[in-house]
Design an enzyme around this catalytic site. Sequence first.
Site, PDB file in Angstrom:
ATOM      1  N   LYS A  77       0.843  -1.209   0.000  1.00  0.00           N
ATOM      2  CA  LYS A  77       0.000   0.000   0.000  1.00  0.00           C
ATOM      3  C   LYS A  77       0.878   1.260   0.000  1.00  0.00           C
ATOM      4  O   LYS A  77       0.673   2.181  -0.799  1.00  0.00           O
ATOM      5  CB  LYS A  77      -0.957   0.000   1.226  1.00  0.00           C
ATOM      6  CG  LYS A  77      -1.879  -1.221   1.265  1.00  0.00           C
ATOM      7  CD  LYS A  77      -2.880  -1.183   2.405  1.00  0.00           C
ATOM      8  CE  LYS A  77      -2.294  -1.360   3.788  1.00  0.00           C
ATOM      9  NZ  LYS A  77      -1.685  -2.682   4.014  1.00  0.00           N
ATOM     10  N   THR A  78       1.872   1.279   0.885  1.00  0.00           N
ATOM     11  CA  THR A  78       2.764   2.447   0.960  1.00  0.00           C
ATOM     12  C   THR A  78       3.594   2.560  -0.316  1.00  0.00           C
ATOM     13  O   THR A  78       3.757   3.659  -0.868  1.00  0.00           O
ATOM     14  CB  THR A  78       3.690   2.332   2.189  1.00  0.00           C
ATOM     15  OG1 THR A  78       2.872   2.097   3.335  1.00  0.00           O
ATOM     16  CG2 THR A  78       4.520   3.575   2.395  1.00  0.00           C
ATOM     17  N   ARG A 230       6.862  -7.836   1.802  1.00  0.00           N
ATOM     18  CA  ARG A 230       7.673  -7.345   2.926  1.00  0.00           C
ATOM     19  C   ARG A 230       8.371  -8.522   3.618  1.00  0.00           C
ATOM     20  O   ARG A 230       9.521  -8.414   4.027  1.00  0.00           O
ATOM     21  CB  ARG A 230       6.791  -6.597   3.931  1.00  0.00           C
ATOM     22  CG  ARG A 230       7.573  -6.082   5.136  1.00  0.00           C
ATOM     23  CD  ARG A 230       6.673  -5.414   6.147  1.00  0.00           C
ATOM     24  NE  ARG A 230       6.094  -4.192   5.619  1.00  0.00           N
ATOM     25  CZ  ARG A 230       5.053  -3.559   6.157  1.00  0.00           C
ATOM     26  NH1 ARG A 230       4.487  -4.037   7.238  1.00  0.00           N
ATOM     27  NH2 ARG A 230       4.598  -2.456   5.615  1.00  0.00           N
TER      28      ARG A 230
END
Length: 350
Positions: A77-78, A230
């Site tokens: 998202k980031t 991640r």
Amino acid sequence: MNENILKFSSEETNPISSYSMPIDEEPEMLSLRPKRICEYIGQPEIIETLTIAIEAARKRKEPLDHVLFHGPPGLGKTTLAYIISNEMGTNLTVTSGPALEKGGDLVGILTHLDEASLLFIDEIHRTPKPVEEFLYPAMEDFSIDVVFDKGVHARSHKFRLNRFTLVGATTRVGLLSAPLRDRFGIFRSLDFYSDENLVRIATRSAELLNVKINTEAAFELAKRSRGTPRIVNRLLKRVRDYAEVRADGIIDKKIVNSALSLEGVDEKGLTNLDRHYLKTIIEFYNGGPVGIEAIAATLQEESDTLVDVIEPYLLKIGFVTRTQSGRRASEKAYRHLGIGVQSMQRKMFK
Ligand code: ADE
């Protein structure tokens, strides 16, 4: 580092900086993130939507519509907010819902945004309600009403803002109020990544980190990364350390297996906390159904951590189910943990 990104200041009280960085916002992990849309692997429908919206906005010389991303932590998202800012060629200001404690925190940020720039609010569902109310007119007609003084002296003043794009990210879209949700023109949910896409991400990251990894090893790493970029990048770094210290620096499948068992990551990518969560349901609550608060109390964990971080992947792989009466462990979970369903039932009825 990208020049467009507003630099994090060290001042404690600054809402732009005063929330803890996720692991992939540390400098070395930041460098692994794709910066342009063409470098992004996975989420093809979202990439297509953004490509079209960005090109159309640029052609019209208008700011992009407000964008809301929803999904579990670590799916990008980031990263997508940074990519949008790079593709639009505009500044990006980063903050988070919990960092915006008072209306003034948000007003200060909004009144300093340049024309067509981006404001990224992470964990937007945790924005306090009085602060959220400033967002409605800001998003809708780029203005805010600020009230000065109290009681009979109260006066309100309308401030015009530069036209900006709000990019919101949330792990819990259900907690967002309808008026806020409805003001986003683009709303997309990010899915867990396939093993094939995680292999591509691991291979790309290994190249950027200048470490050799063979395809078999990249697949093993992908399989154990809970569908999450991640995690694949974090585990790659642990495996790289292991390969450099205990071997010749080249990552093969054996190295991945040894390094990850040392990390407590099993062949399905589950961590100690995942297994502890499942065992609590199975051994403490006879397989469920059991409420999330009861599980959290037994584990001495925040229920939000379990709901946001632990459960999404366990639900995705069918190890738990969520019913009206609570969480249940599935037969698959029993088998994975080597616990016999019948032996548990026998124990229950003794
Ligand atoms: N690194 C982290 N996420 C990525 C993605 N989706 N594509 C390419 N590299 C990444």
